[in-house]
Design a protein around this motif. Structure first.
Motif, PDB file in Angstrom:
ATOM      1  N   ASN A  16      65.027 -88.585 -28.598  1.00  0.00           N
ATOM      2  CA  ASN A  16      64.578 -87.431 -27.805  1.00  0.00           C
ATOM      3  C   ASN A  16      65.727 -86.874 -26.948  1.00  0.00           C
ATOM      4  O   ASN A  16      65.682 -86.904 -25.718  1.00  0.00           O
ATOM      5  N   PHE A  64      66.672 -84.204 -25.898  1.00  0.00           N
ATOM      6  CA  PHE A  64      66.394 -83.115 -24.952  1.00  0.00           C
ATOM      7  C   PHE A  64      65.977 -83.649 -23.582  1.00  0.00           C
ATOM      8  O   PHE A  64      65.894 -82.897 -22.624  1.00  0.00           O
ATOM      9  N   ILE A  65      65.694 -84.958 -23.472  1.00  0.00           N
ATOM     10  CA  ILE A  65      65.333 -85.547 -22.183  1.00  0.00           C
ATOM     11  C   ILE A  65      66.607 -86.066 -21.525  1.00  0.00           C
ATOM     12  O   ILE A  65      67.138 -87.109 -21.898  1.00  0.00           O
ATOM     13  N   GLY A  99      69.812 -81.791 -25.506  1.00  0.00           N
ATOM     14  CA  GLY A  99      69.552 -81.653 -26.934  1.00  0.00           C
ATOM     15  C   GLY A  99      69.291 -80.192 -27.254  1.00  0.00           C
ATOM     16  O   GLY A  99      68.485 -79.870 -28.124  1.00  0.00           O
ATOM     17  N   ARG A 100      69.972 -79.305 -26.527  1.00  0.00           N
ATOM     18  CA  ARG A 100      69.780 -77.871 -26.783  1.00  0.00           C
ATOM     19  C   ARG A 100      70.312 -77.550 -28.173  1.00  0.00           C
ATOM     20  O   ARG A 100      71.446 -77.890 -28.512  1.00  0.00           O
ATOM     21  N   PRO A 101      69.491 -76.891 -28.988  1.00  0.00           N
ATOM     22  CA  PRO A 101      69.783 -76.885 -30.420  1.00  0.00           C
ATOM     23  C   PRO A 101      70.957 -76.022 -30.887  1.00  0.00           C
ATOM     24  O   PRO A 101      71.495 -76.298 -31.956  1.00  0.00           O
ATOM     25  N   THR A 156      73.223 -79.939 -32.422  1.00  0.00           N
ATOM     26  CA  THR A 156      72.586 -80.280 -33.691  1.00  0.00           C
ATOM     27  C   THR A 156      73.676 -80.842 -34.611  1.00  0.00           C
ATOM     28  O   THR A 156      74.097 -80.186 -35.552  1.00  0.00           O
ATOM     29  N   TYR A 207      68.695 -84.719 -35.931  1.00  0.00           N
ATOM     30  CA  TYR A 207      68.580 -84.200 -34.565  1.00  0.00           C
ATOM     31  C   TYR A 207      68.071 -85.263 -33.578  1.00  0.00           C
ATOM     32  O   TYR A 207      68.651 -85.465 -32.509  1.00  0.00           O
TER      33      TYR A 207
END
Lengths: 243, 592
Positions: free
Chosen positions: B364, B366-367, B404-406, B410, B431
């Motif tokens: 995860n 993005f955390i 984790g900003r795409p 990525t 990802y």
């Protein structure tokens, strides 16, 4: 007297991403505060192309689908809206190099000195797309790029990427690099900009979007985050469709 | 013709962390202070409210909160015999703009430098001998010691509510902290932030390899905090939009969230925004600053007279303003004489990206917060014996992945095509199960005779002033350092259980298009000798005693840490010298 910041900004920066220039001011006594002073992003409007001609748009849609091909689970670049994204970006400050240093002289430099061309992205695409179609329709293919088979389109793109294929009157490799970056950025950016339609790219990878608070999740290790993505303006199902 | 404004006791040029700290300290002394800032006023509600601050395209890709190159930029070349060309769009670093400066959109990684970093030349010469150093390396001692700066580091950390685990409390090594750090007088004001999965796993792998991992000191709040000025910050939400972004949640230490609400209410303080200082004015003697001249958005020129001038802009702009004002002898790389523009440095950053089995690992990504992460310091500074390795310097390393900003994060394994069906599948499959620290290896950049700043002979800014010219390249010492550190780092990522690790070494030549950090340093360095430094140990100009130049511009060379903690400590240190010494007897503080 102070011109209200918001009024001024709206007249100078109608499109996001441009330079927000406010007037000089002297501040003392208390934090400057006005209601509604922020500049929320504006969702792009679907409809006709703003920058591309219809022939250019057709080419970009074909290119977007080679860079990000559709598969059974996730749409490709075209249906994800990447061409719409790019069209709106090129019509805005990005296309015209707004805020960048564009003073001459434009000397040829070393690779590590960065781009030194007078043309901004809008011109790079105008010239690059025309050259690409000229190459394919006047050369061995005899058809514009969008009409070629996927296999042949890939072959041309690989040639541009490696620099082995030179386009007439355009820097094919620079055009390819811009295209690759922009199409992929449009695919992953917030859907308000026109790409990543219905957050297809975020669903594909498992990015929950503008979720804001993961305090409950920071200690939950190796667990799949269960909630679907949200964008800056929420989710399509939150907004009832107008009949 | 410029119009003259009423006299002030102090004028501050640039209103970021340093400007805010200096203003807060000097207004406390009862002085009338004005700060002049090139960019706009910034605050949460106007610039990055939580309703839309999580916009990767706007803030990260299109640089919403940063300086625009059409306002001003720099020219760049690797070597003195090349023609420098303008940086037309930002790449290797991103200069800030506006009230709060880089403090608005930093990650808030809040480090202290090592005690040996401040006496670097002496320390390395004593340990390895002078011949061990490359002959063109121009490192110097700072003229200030860690012990002297400690109380000032402490003040900044308590101002910010820094979250961390102490490793050395008054000489006692503490379990779970950084055992290499200098002694600190008291613990961090807040406990360390909890760590997400990949960061925790890195700590575990490092421990198993025999290292002593610790949580990165963070200006993102692990809990609600009220600072000594009475300003309150909220707990961080780990939203993953920190560096490049303002915090919509009042959870990241910035001038806005720690100082400005108090400072701006003081009757003896004013800030002018959207106003660019174009020169420091000297009186006819040339030995006293009379104030500054600035231009506002209507093009109007103003003169601000003051008794004390504090220059506290971004490092490279400090050097530019000094050169444009004709203060201090410009550095000449051929003779090694002159001081202004000398010892310009950056950072030596690299990374190792780990790809894991996605049926077993879900990170995860993005955390995260801006300064989340587990780090080790075994390979920083002179924490290890450099004898066998043939280089000096080092850096911290860690799983410090902040997002984790795409668009940015990525990653796909090396060998994957950059586009097409195979790329798309690789993005999808990796990802959630890859580790991409970004600045995993955060290495030092020492100073060299031919790495420097001067005024460009060709390119001009919007006021027709010469741009700053950067002449900078990596030297073998830094490339060797980086290869060694990157290999050690990759071993830890591998030990986390990665099925594939891609090493991304930093390689020459220095490339202006590849982002490293925004930690440009030097140009107006501090020291003990006016022949080799522009300011003395109190950041006071050797030539103009009522002028202080404060910031990373004063670093004689850059250490293997993020600079903000040290920049802020120097600001408190300089402010204390002004309050306790200079005001009692205005004039030269150090007689050379």
């Amino acid at each position: 007297m102070r011109l209200r910041r918001r009024d001024f900004l709206l007249t100078t920066a109608a499109i996001l991403g441009g330079s927000h220039i406010a007037l000089a001011d002297s501040i003392s006594g208390s934090l400057p505060w006005e209601p509604d002073a922020g500049i929320p992003p504006e969702r792009i409007k679907l409809g006709s192309w703003l920058y591309f001609t219809s022939e250019e748009a057709r080419t970009v849609e074909a290119l977007a689908d080679r860079i990000i091909p559709p598969d059974p689970a996730t749409p490709g670049g075209k249906d994800a809206g990447c061409a719409v994204y790019l069209d709106r970006q090129l019509a805005g400050p990005y296309g015209s190099q707004h805020g960048l240093y564009v003073k001459p002289p434009f000397l040829k430099g070393l690779k590590q000195q960065g781009p030194q061309t007078e043309d901004g992205p809008a011109q790079v695409y105008r010239k690059g797309l025309a050259a690409l179609n000229r190459y394919s329709s006047q050369g061995q293919d005899g058809k514009v790029f969008a009409e070629l088979t996927g296999e042949r389109q890939d072959e041309i793109l690989k040639g541009l990427e490696s620099g082995k294929l030179q386009l007439p009157e355009a820097d094919g490799q620079a055009f390819f690099e811009a295209l690759l970056k922009d199409i992929q950025q449009g695919f992953f950016a917030d859907p308000i900009y026109g790409g990543n339609r219905d957050m297809v790219a975020w669903r594909m990878i498992g990015f929950p979007g503008a979720r804001y608070n993961y305090r409950d999740w920071v200690n939950r290790h190796n667990e799949r985050y269960p909630l679907p993505p949200v964008g800056i303006t929420g989710r399509p199902e939150w907004t009832p469709k107008k009949s | 013709m410029s119009r003259k404004l009423p006299h002030k006791d102090v004028v501050i040029v640039g209103f970021g962390w340093v400007g805010s700290i200096m203003a807060q300290e000097l207004t406390d002394e009862g002085l009338e202070v004005i700060a002049i800032e090139r960019g706009p006023w910034r605050d949460t509600a106007t610039d990055y409210p939580p309703t839309y601050d999580q916009d990767e395209l706007r803030y990260r890709i299109r640089h919403e909160l940063f300086l625009r190159p059409d306002q001003t930029t720099f020219t760049f070349r690797n070597k003195m015999n090349q023609t420098a060309l303008p940086i037309r769009t930002w790449g290797a670093f991103m200069p800030p703009n506006g009230v709060g400066g880089g403090g608005v959109h930093w990650n808030a990684e809040t480090w202290r430098f090592l005690p040996s970093d401040f006496v670097l030349k002496t320390h390395l010469t004593e340990r390895y001998g002078a011949d061990f150093l490359p002959s063109d390396m121009t490192i110097q001692d700072w003229g200030v010691t860690y012990e002297e700066l400690e109380p000032h580091y402490d003040r900044f950390e308590y101002l910010c509510g820094t979250s961390g685990t102490a490793g050395n409390l008054q000489g006692q090594i503490q379990e779970g902290g950084n055992p290499f750090e200098g002694p600190r007088s008291r613990p961090y004001p807040n406990p360390a932030q909890p760590q997400p999965f990949s960061h925790t796993l890195f700590g575990k792998a490092a421990r198993e390899l025999g290292y002593k991992p610790f949580p990165q000191p963070s200006g993102n709040m692990s809990q609600a905090y009220t600072n000594p000025l009475g300003v309150r910050l909220g707990p961080c939400t780990y939203c993953g939009f920190c560096e490049w972004f303002g915090c919509g949640n009042y959870s990241k230490a910035s001038p806005q969230t720690t100082i400005l609400p108090v400072l701006i209410r003081k009757s003896n303080f004013t800030v002018r925004d959207n106003s660019e200082v174009v020169r420091i004015n000297l009186d006819p003697s040339g030995k006293t600053a009379a104030g500054v001249t600035f231009v506002d958005t209507s093009g109007e020129e103003w003169e601000q007279p003051a008794d004390i001038v504090i220059v506290s802009a971004y490092a490279i702009f400090n050097a530019q303003l000094m050169l444009l004002s004709g203060i201090g002898k410009p550095y000449d790389p051929l003779t090694g004489e002159g001081v202004m523009g000398r010892n310009f440095t950056h950072q030596t950053i690299s990374d190792a990206v780990g790809f894991f089995d996605n049926t077993k690992f879900n990170f995860n990504p993005f955390i995260a917060s801006g300064s989340i992460g587990m780090c080790i310091d075994e390979f920083n500074g002179d924490n290890f014996d450099h004898g066998p390795h043939g280089f000096v310097g080092g850096g911290y390393m860690g799983q410090v992945q902040s997002n984790g900003r795409p668009i940015e994060t990525t990653p796909v394994p090396s060998g994957t095509p950059r586009w097409g069906a195979e790329w798309k599948a690789a993005v999808r499959d990796n990802y959630l199960s890859s580790v991409k620290p970004g600045t995993g290896v955060h290495g030092s950049f020492y100073s060299y005779r031919d790495v420097y700043l001067d005024l460009d002979p060709i390119y001009k800014d919007r006021f027709n002033r010469p741009l700053m010219r950067m002449t900078i390249d990596f030297h073998d010492n830094e490339l060797k350092q980086n290869a060694f550190l990157t290999d050690r780092f990759a071993e830890i990522i591998q030990a986390m259980g990665a099925k594939k690790v891609d090493k991304e070494y930093r390689q020459g030549p220095y490339d202006i298009t590849k982002y490293q950090t925004t930690h440009l340093c030097g140009g107006v360095i501090m020291g003990t000798d006016p022949r080799t430094s522009a300011v003395n140990r109190y950041l006071q100009s050797w030539d103009v005693p009522n002028l202080f130049v404060v910031g990373a511009s004063a670093f004689p060379q850059n250490a293997g840490y993020n600079p903000t903690g040290t920049v802020a400590a120097l600001a408190y240190w300089a402010a204390a010298a002004i309050r306790e010494q200079y005001l009692k007897n205005p004039g030269v503080l150090i007689h050379a």
